[in-house]
Design an enzyme around this catalytic site. Structure first.
Site, PDB file in Angstrom:
ATOM      1  CG  ASP A  68      -7.552   1.768   0.400  1.00 18.32           C
ATOM      2  OD1 ASP A  68      -7.804   1.263   1.510  1.00 18.32           O
ATOM      3  OD2 ASP A  68      -7.273   1.089  -0.612  1.00 18.32           O
ATOM      4  CB  ILE A  69      -3.139   1.327  -2.689  1.00 18.36           C
ATOM      5  CG1 ILE A  69      -2.188   1.395  -3.864  1.00 18.36           C
ATOM      6  CG2 ILE A  69      -3.648  -0.098  -2.475  1.00 18.36           C
ATOM      7  CD1 ILE A  69      -0.887   0.626  -3.665  1.00 18.36           C
ATOM      8  CG  HIS A  86      -6.606  -0.218   8.419  1.00 18.01           C
ATOM      9  ND1 HIS A  86      -5.970  -1.390   8.753  1.00 18.01           N
ATOM     10  CD2 HIS A  86      -7.550  -0.562   7.508  1.00 18.01           C
ATOM     11  CE1 HIS A  86      -6.487  -2.389   8.069  1.00 18.01           C
ATOM     12  NE2 HIS A  86      -7.454  -1.911   7.300  1.00 18.01           N
ATOM     13  CG  MET A  87     -11.519   5.264  10.871  1.00 12.69           C
ATOM     14  SD  MET A  87     -11.627   6.738  11.897  1.00 12.69           S
ATOM     15  CE  MET A  87     -12.062   6.033  13.467  1.00 12.69           C
TER      16      MET A  87
HETATM   17  P1  5GP Z   1      -8.681  -4.047   5.473  1.00 10.25           P
HETATM   18  O1  5GP Z   1      -9.367  -5.004   4.560  1.00 10.25           O
HETATM   19  O2  5GP Z   1      -7.505  -4.665   6.180  1.00 10.25           O
HETATM   20  O3  5GP Z   1      -9.641  -3.373   6.415  1.00 10.25           O
HETATM   21  O4  5GP Z   1      -8.164  -2.892   4.536  1.00 10.25           O
HETATM   22  C1  5GP Z   1      -6.845  -2.783   4.091  1.00 10.25           C
HETATM   23  C2  5GP Z   1      -6.822  -1.638   3.103  1.00 10.25           C
HETATM   24  O5  5GP Z   1      -5.480  -1.275   2.878  1.00 10.25           O
HETATM   25  C3  5GP Z   1      -7.418  -2.011   1.741  1.00 10.25           C
HETATM   26  O6  5GP Z   1      -8.488  -1.118   1.453  1.00 10.25           O
HETATM   27  C4  5GP Z   1      -6.242  -1.867   0.784  1.00 10.25           C
HETATM   28  O7  5GP Z   1      -6.628  -1.349  -0.473  1.00 10.25           O
HETATM   29  C5  5GP Z   1      -5.321  -0.924   1.537  1.00 10.25           C
HETATM   30  N1  5GP Z   1      -3.903  -1.101   1.226  1.00 10.25           N
HETATM   31  C6  5GP Z   1      -3.223  -2.278   1.221  1.00 10.25           C
HETATM   32  N2  5GP Z   1      -1.929  -2.079   0.909  1.00 10.25           N
HETATM   33  C7  5GP Z   1      -1.791  -0.731   0.709  1.00 10.25           C
HETATM   34  C8  5GP Z   1      -0.669   0.087   0.366  1.00 10.25           C
HETATM   35  O8  5GP Z   1       0.451  -0.373   0.167  1.00 10.25           O
HETATM   36  N3  5GP Z   1      -0.901   1.426   0.264  1.00 10.25           N
HETATM   37  C9  5GP Z   1      -2.138   1.966   0.480  1.00 10.25           C
HETATM   38  N4  5GP Z   1      -2.238   3.302   0.352  1.00 10.25           N
HETATM   39  N5  5GP Z   1      -3.221   1.223   0.812  1.00 10.25           N
HETATM   40  C10 5GP Z   1      -3.044  -0.107   0.926  1.00 10.25           C
END
Ligand code: 5GP
Length: 121
Positions: free
Chosen positions: A36-37, A106-107
């Protein structure tokens, strides 16, 4: 003829295709994993289907093999990261109330430290 609206790609599709270079921890014909970024724990990995499924609400029976693979890859990566025995948390967020930000399911594999109470509502 039915006009099926295709779901819109997110940044995750570009990561899968490596159009945005992101180090991959795992990839096969069904799933891809990368860090995760914006990590929320010492270890924070995302494991995603290669197929674009926007939300858990969009999952169909034909996706079951892919979804099972998310778990076997989580198991493998947790061992590789050295966090399997202490334990970790797997999270999938759905839509607004679930806090979903990226509409490609995503998990989240988070661990490396105690995770605390499950929900902070
Ligand atoms: P959600 O809130 O949708 O469950 O989680 C999305 C996750 O994706 C977040 O934890 C966010 O930090 C991660 N994320 C968003 N954009 C990117 C990216 O461009 N690269 C990576 N590696 N993670 C990302």
């Amino acid at each position: 003829m039915t006009n099926k609206i295709e779901p819109e790609e997110t940044i995750f599709s570009k990561i899968i295709r490596q159009e945005i270079p992101t180090p991959l921890l795992y990839q096969d014909e069904l799933v891809t994993a990368f860090r995760d970024i914006s990590p929320q724990a010492k270890c924070h990995i995302l494991i995603i289907p290669n197929k674009l499924i926007p939300t858990v609400n969009d999952i169909v029976e034909q996706d079951e093999l892919t979804l099972g693979r998310l778990f076997t890859v989580a198991n493998k990566l947790a061992k590789e990261e050295g966090i399997a025995d202490d334990g970790y948390r797997l999270i999938m967020n759905c839509n607004n109330h679930g806090g979903q930000e990226v509409y490609h399911i995503h998990m989240h594999l988070v661990g490396g430290q105690p995770m605390g109470k499950m929900l902070n509502i």
